[in-house]
Design a protein around this motif. Structure first.
Motif, PDB file in Angstrom:
ATOM      1  N   ARG A 132      50.521  15.894  62.116  1.00  0.00           N
ATOM      2  CA  ARG A 132      51.670  15.770  61.216  1.00  0.00           C
ATOM      3  C   ARG A 132      52.089  17.118  60.650  1.00  0.00           C
ATOM      4  N   GLY A 133      51.159  18.042  60.589  1.00  0.00           N
ATOM      5  CA  GLY A 133      51.489  19.357  60.072  1.00  0.00           C
ATOM      6  C   GLY A 133      52.535  20.083  60.889  1.00  0.00           C
ATOM      7  N   GLU A 134      52.657  19.726  62.164  1.00  0.00           N
ATOM      8  CA  GLU A 134      53.583  20.436  63.047  1.00  0.00           C
ATOM      9  C   GLU A 134      55.032  20.234  62.636  1.00  0.00           C
ATOM     10  N   PHE A 135      55.350  19.110  62.049  1.00  0.00           N
ATOM     11  CA  PHE A 135      56.723  18.872  61.609  1.00  0.00           C
ATOM     12  C   PHE A 135      57.111  19.860  60.506  1.00  0.00           C
ATOM     13  N   VAL A 136      56.154  20.217  59.673  1.00  0.00           N
ATOM     14  CA  VAL A 136      56.403  21.213  58.628  1.00  0.00           C
ATOM     15  C   VAL A 136      56.441  22.613  59.233  1.00  0.00           C
ATOM     16  N   ARG A 137      55.511  22.911  60.137  1.00  0.00           N
ATOM     17  CA  ARG A 137      55.491  24.239  60.772  1.00  0.00           C
ATOM     18  C   ARG A 137      56.817  24.546  61.454  1.00  0.00           C
ATOM     19  N   LEU A 138      57.384  23.560  62.149  1.00  0.00           N
ATOM     20  CA  LEU A 138      58.629  23.799  62.875  1.00  0.00           C
ATOM     21  C   LEU A 138      59.749  24.215  61.926  1.00  0.00           C
ATOM     22  N   ALA A 139      59.811  23.596  60.764  1.00  0.00           N
ATOM     23  CA  ALA A 139      60.837  23.972  59.793  1.00  0.00           C
ATOM     24  C   ALA A 139      60.602  25.392  59.277  1.00  0.00           C
TER      25      ALA A 139
ATOM     26  N   THR B   9      69.259  20.583  61.175  1.00  0.00           N
ATOM     27  CA  THR B   9      68.480  20.237  59.989  1.00  0.00           C
ATOM     28  C   THR B   9      67.030  19.999  60.403  1.00  0.00           C
ATOM     29  N   TYR B  10      66.185  19.797  59.393  1.00  0.00           N
ATOM     30  CA  TYR B  10      64.782  19.518  59.685  1.00  0.00           C
ATOM     31  C   TYR B  10      64.610  18.232  60.485  1.00  0.00           C
ATOM     32  N   VAL B  11      65.563  17.316  60.389  1.00  0.00           N
ATOM     33  CA  VAL B  11      65.489  16.081  61.182  1.00  0.00           C
ATOM     34  C   VAL B  11      65.598  16.405  62.668  1.00  0.00           C
ATOM     35  N   ASP B  12      66.515  17.297  63.037  1.00  0.00           N
ATOM     36  CA  ASP B  12      66.645  17.707  64.437  1.00  0.00           C
ATOM     37  C   ASP B  12      65.341  18.315  64.947  1.00  0.00           C
ATOM     38  N   LEU B  13      64.720  19.156  64.130  1.00  0.00           N
ATOM     39  CA  LEU B  13      63.462  19.789  64.529  1.00  0.00           C
ATOM     40  C   LEU B  13      62.372  18.735  64.729  1.00  0.00           C
ATOM     41  N   SER B  14      62.357  17.743  63.859  1.00  0.00           N
ATOM     42  CA  SER B  14      61.344  16.687  63.979  1.00  0.00           C
ATOM     43  C   SER B  14      61.581  15.819  65.209  1.00  0.00           C
ATOM     44  N   LEU B  15      62.847  15.544  65.524  1.00  0.00           N
ATOM     45  CA  LEU B  15      63.138  14.766  66.730  1.00  0.00           C
ATOM     46  C   LEU B  15      62.724  15.547  67.977  1.00  0.00           C
ATOM     47  N   PHE B  16      62.886  16.858  67.957  1.00  0.00           N
ATOM     48  CA  PHE B  16      62.378  17.691  69.051  1.00  0.00           C
ATOM     49  C   PHE B  16      60.877  17.457  69.234  1.00  0.00           C
ATOM     50  N   GLN B  17      60.119  17.471  68.139  1.00  0.00           N
ATOM     51  CA  GLN B  17      58.678  17.294  68.226  1.00  0.00           C
ATOM     52  C   GLN B  17      58.309  15.899  68.711  1.00  0.00           C
ATOM     53  N   VAL B  18      59.086  14.903  68.326  1.00  0.00           N
ATOM     54  CA  VAL B  18      58.840  13.543  68.808  1.00  0.00           C
ATOM     55  C   VAL B  18      58.950  13.488  70.331  1.00  0.00           C
ATOM     56  N   ILE B  19      60.003  14.078  70.885  1.00  0.00           N
ATOM     57  CA  ILE B  19      60.182  14.075  72.344  1.00  0.00           C
ATOM     58  C   ILE B  19      59.074  14.871  73.011  1.00  0.00           C
ATOM     59  N   GLU B  20      58.727  16.022  72.454  1.00  0.00           N
ATOM     60  CA  GLU B  20      57.624  16.823  73.000  1.00  0.00           C
ATOM     61  C   GLU B  20      56.333  16.003  73.052  1.00  0.00           C
ATOM     62  N   GLY B  21      56.031  15.338  71.945  1.00  0.00           N
ATOM     63  CA  GLY B  21      54.789  14.583  71.868  1.00  0.00           C
ATOM     64  C   GLY B  21      54.757  13.393  72.802  1.00  0.00           C
ATOM     65  N   LEU B  22      55.880  12.675  72.896  1.00  0.00           N
ATOM     66  CA  LEU B  22      55.930  11.518  73.794  1.00  0.00           C
ATOM     67  C   LEU B  22      55.814  11.944  75.250  1.00  0.00           C
ATOM     68  N   ARG B  23      56.422  13.067  75.590  1.00  0.00           N
ATOM     69  CA  ARG B  23      56.296  13.572  76.961  1.00  0.00           C
ATOM     70  C   ARG B  23      54.856  13.924  77.292  1.00  0.00           C
ATOM     71  N   TYR B  24      54.123  14.394  76.298  1.00  0.00           N
ATOM     72  CA  TYR B  24      52.705  14.715  76.527  1.00  0.00           C
ATOM     73  C   TYR B  24      51.861  13.443  76.642  1.00  0.00           C
ATOM     74  N   ALA B  25      52.031  12.533  75.705  1.00  0.00           N
ATOM     75  CA  ALA B  25      51.157  11.363  75.630  1.00  0.00           C
ATOM     76  C   ALA B  25      51.525  10.269  76.623  1.00  0.00           C
ATOM     77  N   PHE B  26      52.826  10.110  76.866  1.00  0.00           N
ATOM     78  CA  PHE B  26      53.288   9.016  77.726  1.00  0.00           C
ATOM     79  C   PHE B  26      54.273   9.548  78.778  1.00  0.00           C
ATOM     80  N   PRO B  27      53.832  10.444  79.651  1.00  0.00           N
ATOM     81  CA  PRO B  27      54.760  11.061  80.615  1.00  0.00           C
ATOM     82  C   PRO B  27      55.386  10.059  81.575  1.00  0.00           C
ATOM     83  N   LYS B  28      54.617   9.073  82.007  1.00  0.00           N
ATOM     84  CA  LYS B  28      55.148   8.076  82.935  1.00  0.00           C
ATOM     85  C   LYS B  28      56.229   7.241  82.256  1.00  0.00           C
TER      86      LYS B  28
END
Length: 241
Positions: free
Chosen positions: A14-21, A169-188
């Motif tokens: 969860r810390g990554e959402f803050v780091r990105l901002a 905004t910080y929301v855009d940055l967080s949505l970026f992290q969501v896509i990054e994370g989903l691509r890692y955890a659930f690539p298929k």
């Protein structure tokens, strides 16, 4: 003033959402538990304090001078205006906070795919339950949440591909992290689903190309995804919807 971010060492989480901002804004900050001579012990001492008036329950939390702010959405609501990553309009700021809280809900469901019974138990102690939870998540919850954010992007009257307003905004940055994370955890699953969410994929590319974000992603400050964080890659949980 240097911001102090407190979060577990070795994981994005969860810390990554803050780091990105902080990184996108070029803010001066320290990742306390990664600092020599400080580390996790300093974070735990603050959390377990018997004298501090505003003790946080869990990381991440941020110290700004004498102010301590906990919870990702709360931290970003605080930082957004200070970093130039929040709308100037008050109604839009509240909407941005609501979007971030919805991301918080989604991240909790991501976590529960690999820990559906208890966080105190190892993944290996709840593998069968995790398979059932992940199947539901991949089949129904990923489309539910991403479909919502896709509509938010499509219906933003200011356009420009952002979640709210006409600037990042910080929301855009967080949505970026969501896509990054989903691509890692659930690539298929993501290979199957991404075609349905072109606005989100364009936003991901837009954020990734921002100079400060690109520099951060290429630096050692950006920790790699791993199986101790929120987004974990367990092949047995990654199914095509």
């Amino acid at each position: 003033m240097t911001y102090e971010l407190y979060y577990w060492d070795g994981i994005q989480g969860r810390g990554e959402f803050v780091r990105l901002a902080l990184e996108d804004a070029g803010a001066t900050y320290v990742d306390v538990t990664r600092e020599p001579g400080r580390g996790t012990g300093e974070m735990m001492k603050l959390m377990e304090s018997t004298v501090e008036a505003h003790i946080p329950f869990a990381p991440p939390f941020l110290r700004d001078g004498d102010q301590i702010i906990s919870h990702v959405a709360n931290i970003l609501f605080y930082l957004g205006p200070r970093l130039g990553l929040a709308p100037k309009d008050e109604a839009q700021r509240w909407f941005a906070n609501g979007l971030q809280l919805t991301i918080t809900d989604f991240i909790a469901e991501v976590h529960d795919t690999h820990h559906p019974i208890a966080t105190s138990k190892y993944y290996e102690d709840q593998t069968q339950e995790a398979k059932a939870r992940a199947a539901e998540f991949v089949t129904n919850r990923i489309p539910k949440f991403l479909g919502y954010f896709e509509r938010v992007l499509a219906q933003n009257p200011d356009g420009n591909g952002h979640a709210i307003g006409n600037a990042v905004t910080y929301v855009d940055l967080s949505l970026f992290q969501v896509i990054e994370g989903l691509r890692y955890a659930f690539p298929k699953a993501m290979r199957h689903d991404e075609v349905r969410f072109p606005n989100l994929i364009r936003l991901h590319a837009l954020v990734k190309s921002r100079p400060n974000i690109a520099a951060y992603l290429a630096s050692p400050r950006r920790l790699a995804f791993n199986e101790d964080g929120i987004f974990r890659r367990y092949p047995e949980l990654d199914i095509a919807p």
